[in-house]
Design a protein around this motif. Structure first.
Motif, PDB file in Angstrom:
ATOM      1  N   ALA A  66       0.859  -1.188   0.000  1.00  0.00           N
ATOM      2  CA  ALA A  66       0.000   0.000   0.000  1.00  0.00           C
ATOM      3  C   ALA A  66       0.892   1.235   0.000  1.00  0.00           C
ATOM      4  N   GLN A  67       0.455   2.282  -0.703  1.00  0.00           N
ATOM      5  CA  GLN A  67       1.226   3.523  -0.804  1.00  0.00           C
ATOM      6  C   GLN A  67       0.848   4.475   0.336  1.00  0.00           C
ATOM      7  N   PRO A  68       1.834   5.063   1.012  1.00  0.00           N
ATOM      8  CA  PRO A  68       1.521   6.070   2.026  1.00  0.00           C
ATOM      9  C   PRO A  68       0.885   7.302   1.391  1.00  0.00           C
ATOM     10  N   THR A  69       0.030   7.975   2.155  1.00  0.00           N
ATOM     11  CA  THR A  69      -0.521   9.247   1.704  1.00  0.00           C
ATOM     12  C   THR A  69       0.508  10.358   1.855  1.00  0.00           C
ATOM     13  N   SER A  70       1.270  10.287   2.942  1.00  0.00           N
ATOM     14  CA  SER A  70       2.347  11.252   3.167  1.00  0.00           C
ATOM     15  C   SER A  70       3.338  10.650   4.151  1.00  0.00           C
ATOM     16  N   GLY A  71       4.441  11.364   4.366  1.00  0.00           N
ATOM     17  CA  GLY A  71       5.495  10.867   5.234  1.00  0.00           C
ATOM     18  C   GLY A  71       6.455   9.980   4.467  1.00  0.00           C
ATOM     19  N   SER A  72       7.403   9.401   5.177  1.00  0.00           N
ATOM     20  CA  SER A  72       8.420   8.580   4.535  1.00  0.00           C
ATOM     21  C   SER A  72       8.820   7.432   5.453  1.00  0.00           C
ATOM     22  N   ALA A  73       9.526   6.459   4.869  1.00  0.00           N
ATOM     23  CA  ALA A  73      10.038   5.336   5.650  1.00  0.00           C
ATOM     24  C   ALA A  73      11.222   4.732   4.918  1.00  0.00           C
ATOM     25  N   ARG A  74      12.104   4.130   5.693  1.00  0.00           N
ATOM     26  CA  ARG A  74      13.220   3.352   5.135  1.00  0.00           C
ATOM     27  C   ARG A  74      13.132   1.958   5.727  1.00  0.00           C
ATOM     28  N   VAL A  75      13.220   0.961   4.855  1.00  0.00           N
ATOM     29  CA  VAL A  75      13.156  -0.437   5.258  1.00  0.00           C
ATOM     30  C   VAL A  75      14.406  -1.134   4.739  1.00  0.00           C
ATOM     31  N   ALA A  76      15.165  -1.741   5.651  1.00  0.00           N
ATOM     32  CA  ALA A  76      16.447  -2.371   5.297  1.00  0.00           C
ATOM     33  C   ALA A  76      17.381  -1.380   4.613  1.00  0.00           C
ATOM     34  N   GLY A  77      17.257  -0.110   4.975  1.00  0.00           N
ATOM     35  CA  GLY A  77      18.131   0.926   4.432  1.00  0.00           C
ATOM     36  C   GLY A  77      17.642   1.561   3.158  1.00  0.00           C
ATOM     37  N   PHE A  78      16.511   1.108   2.598  1.00  0.00           N
ATOM     38  CA  PHE A  78      16.024   1.620   1.322  1.00  0.00           C
ATOM     39  C   PHE A  78      14.759   2.452   1.500  1.00  0.00           C
ATOM     40  N   ASP A  79      14.641   3.469   0.659  1.00  0.00           N
ATOM     41  CA  ASP A  79      13.469   4.327   0.688  1.00  0.00           C
ATOM     42  C   ASP A  79      12.232   3.537   0.253  1.00  0.00           C
ATOM     43  N   LEU A  80      11.183   3.606   1.069  1.00  0.00           N
ATOM     44  CA  LEU A  80       9.986   2.803   0.834  1.00  0.00           C
ATOM     45  C   LEU A  80       9.336   3.087  -0.518  1.00  0.00           C
ATOM     46  N   ILE A  81       9.378   4.338  -0.963  1.00  0.00           N
ATOM     47  CA  ILE A  81       8.726   4.727  -2.221  1.00  0.00           C
ATOM     48  C   ILE A  81       9.699   4.656  -3.390  1.00  0.00           C
ATOM     49  N   LYS A  82      10.846   5.294  -3.255  1.00  0.00           N
ATOM     50  CA  LYS A  82      11.782   5.415  -4.378  1.00  0.00           C
ATOM     51  C   LYS A  82      12.538   4.128  -4.665  1.00  0.00           C
ATOM     52  N   GLU A  83      12.682   3.266  -3.665  1.00  0.00           N
ATOM     53  CA  GLU A  83      13.460   2.035  -3.838  1.00  0.00           C
ATOM     54  C   GLU A  83      12.638   0.817  -3.414  1.00  0.00           C
ATOM     55  N   SER A  84      11.390   0.795  -3.839  1.00  0.00           N
ATOM     56  CA  SER A  84      10.470  -0.268  -3.411  1.00  0.00           C
ATOM     57  C   SER A  84      10.936  -1.657  -3.859  1.00  0.00           C
ATOM     58  N   ASP A  85      11.564  -1.755  -5.036  1.00  0.00           N
ATOM     59  CA  ASP A  85      12.062  -3.052  -5.502  1.00  0.00           C
ATOM     60  C   ASP A  85      13.129  -3.601  -4.556  1.00  0.00           C
ATOM     61  N   GLN A  86      14.024  -2.718  -4.110  1.00  0.00           N
ATOM     62  CA  GLN A  86      15.078  -3.152  -3.183  1.00  0.00           C
ATOM     63  C   GLN A  86      14.490  -3.524  -1.822  1.00  0.00           C
ATOM     64  N   VAL A  87      13.438  -2.799  -1.417  1.00  0.00           N
ATOM     65  CA  VAL A  87      12.758  -3.147  -0.164  1.00  0.00           C
ATOM     66  C   VAL A  87      12.225  -4.572  -0.252  1.00  0.00           C
ATOM     67  N   ARG A  88      11.524  -4.883  -1.342  1.00  0.00           N
ATOM     68  CA  ARG A  88      10.938  -6.222  -1.502  1.00  0.00           C
ATOM     69  C   ARG A  88      11.997  -7.321  -1.531  1.00  0.00           C
ATOM     70  N   GLN A  89      13.179  -6.995  -2.031  1.00  0.00           N
ATOM     71  CA  GLN A  89      14.250  -7.981  -2.100  1.00  0.00           C
ATOM     72  C   GLN A  89      14.848  -8.299  -0.734  1.00  0.00           C
ATOM     73  N   ASN A  90      14.542  -7.476   0.255  1.00  0.00           N
ATOM     74  CA  ASN A  90      15.165  -7.636   1.575  1.00  0.00           C
ATOM     75  C   ASN A  90      14.180  -7.965   2.683  1.00  0.00           C
ATOM     76  N   ILE A  91      12.934  -8.263   2.327  1.00  0.00           N
ATOM     77  CA  ILE A  91      11.931  -8.585   3.342  1.00  0.00           C
ATOM     78  C   ILE A  91      11.258  -9.913   3.030  1.00  0.00           C
ATOM     79  N   GLY A  92      10.713 -10.529   4.072  1.00  0.00           N
ATOM     80  CA  GLY A  92       9.871 -11.710   3.934  1.00  0.00           C
ATOM     81  C   GLY A  92       8.581 -11.457   4.693  1.00  0.00           C
ATOM     82  N   LEU A  93       7.489 -12.082   4.247  1.00  0.00           N
ATOM     83  CA  LEU A  93       6.190 -11.856   4.880  1.00  0.00           C
ATOM     84  C   LEU A  93       5.515 -13.192   5.163  1.00  0.00           C
ATOM     85  N   VAL A  94       5.251 -13.443   6.450  1.00  0.00           N
ATOM     86  CA  VAL A  94       4.403 -14.557   6.854  1.00  0.00           C
ATOM     87  C   VAL A  94       3.016 -13.975   7.058  1.00  0.00           C
TER      88      VAL A  94
END
Length: 349
Positions: A66-94
């Motif tokens: 889901a896309q944020p309405t505003s604000g920002s986040a970094r996951v595993a060091g990557f920008d949630l919006i600008k580097e979403s592909d890299q975020v997905r490469q570094n996370i797992g979801l149960v």
């Protein structure tokens, strides 16, 4: 990989996740409201909240669903919006809903998902064997998923998310609906995964689970952080006053009996620990007598009883979020609501 370094007690620590004023709106409704927090690398971070509080929406955003309405986040060091592909490469979801194909075997399911990550064939086969050993499922490797119990399916569901060796694992209600033995097994697996250095984000409604697994716990309510600290510090923030915590073992414990105890006016919280044991927090000098009378009146067989003044995480949860029931619906209800303001909340940081 760019990660913000913070200093804690003289040690340099990396943040696995950083949220800065993260907000998600659906029309006029604000599901996540200006959320800011940091999750340290290698910790188990418990995420609690009533239905509709915003925790699931937050997790969906952090998993790029889901896309944020505003604000920002970094996951595993990557920008949630600008580097979403890299975020997905570094996370797992149960996910709460198991993602598997019943007609395929355990190994075939894992191979299918491993190929989605473009894992080399030899590496994938080695990883499958390694993970099946982790959850003690080697002998079921070539058995169809449809023949598995719910607990066996959940063990495969967990290791499916571990195939690409993610830095961060999101676990959404991993023990929901499981029997006590499988629940304990999943918790042990979670600890073992974390000991390898993996950061784990755990969402659960089981207060005992959050307490025994989490290094820190955040309670979210109305889209905001209502309290955030270690489980012990959160419990310490509750003023005992005249509240006593009773440990009660009931040989024929039922869900109906738990709800009957929970409905008593003097009872502030009820936490089920296993098939027989409850922790009941209650207020007043005559509380114990009324609880015992209620249990016996409902045909309950009390095997043992202890008392102390130790608060539970459920005490904290109810103090922060209130005791009012929260229900969710996919459509707005007919306008028959006459208004009850949000329950008072305890101070939290």
């Amino acid at each position: 990989m760019s990660k913000l370094l913070i200093e804690i007690e003289g040690k340099m620590t990396k943040n696995a996740i950083e949220l800065n004023n993260l907000t998600k709106k659906f029309g006029d409704f604000t599901a996540v409201d200006d959320l800011s927090l940091a999750v340290e690398e290698g910790e188990i971070f418990g995420f609690l909240g009533p239905n509709g509080a915003g925790k699931s929406t937050t997790i969906r955003m952090l998993c790029t669903l889901a896309q944020p309405t505003s604000g920002s986040a970094r996951v595993a060091g990557f920008d949630l919006i600008k580097e979403s592909d890299q975020v997905r490469q570094n996370i797992g979801l149960v996910a709460e809903k198991m993602i598997m194909y019943d007609r395929l075997t355990a190994a075939e399911n894992l191979r299918f998902f491993g190929k989605l990550y473009s894992m080399p064939k030899q590496k994938l086969e080695e990883r499958i064997d390694e993970l099946l050993e982790l959850v003690d499922m080697q002998e079921w490797k070539n058995t169809q998923i449809s023949k598995f119990s719910t607990g066996m399916k959940q063990r495969i569901n967990v290791i499916r998310a571990l195939l690409p060796e993610p830095e961060i694992l999101f676990m959404d209600e991993p023990t929901l609906g499981l029997d006590p033995q499988t629940t304990f097994s999943i918790r042990d697996i979670t600890r073992e995964i974390n000991q390898s250095g993996m950061t784990i984000i755990l969402t659960t409604h089981a207060m005992t689970e959050a307490e025994v697994l989490s290094d820190r716990v955040a309670i979210i309510d109305h889209g905001k952080i209502a309290a955030l600290d270690t489980p012990q510090n959160l419990k310490n923030m509750i003023s005992h006053g005249d509240i006593t915590v009773f440990g009660i073992k009931i040989d024929n414990l039922t869900r109906e009996l738990i709800e009957k105890i929970r409905s008593l006016e003097m009872v502030t919280a009820v936490a089920q620990q296993d098939d027989y044991n409850l922790k009941v927090s209650a207020r007043g000098d005559d509380a114990l007598n009324q609880i015992i009378d209620t249990i016996r009146g409902e045909g309950g067989d009390i095997a043992s009883l202890t008392n102390s003044n130790e608060s539970t995480l459920e005490d904290v949860f109810l103090a922060v979020t209130g005791k009012q029931m929260r229900d969710q619906a996919t459509e707005k209800p007919v306008n028959t609501h006459h208004g009850h303001g949000p329950a008072p909340k305890a101070r939290g940081r």
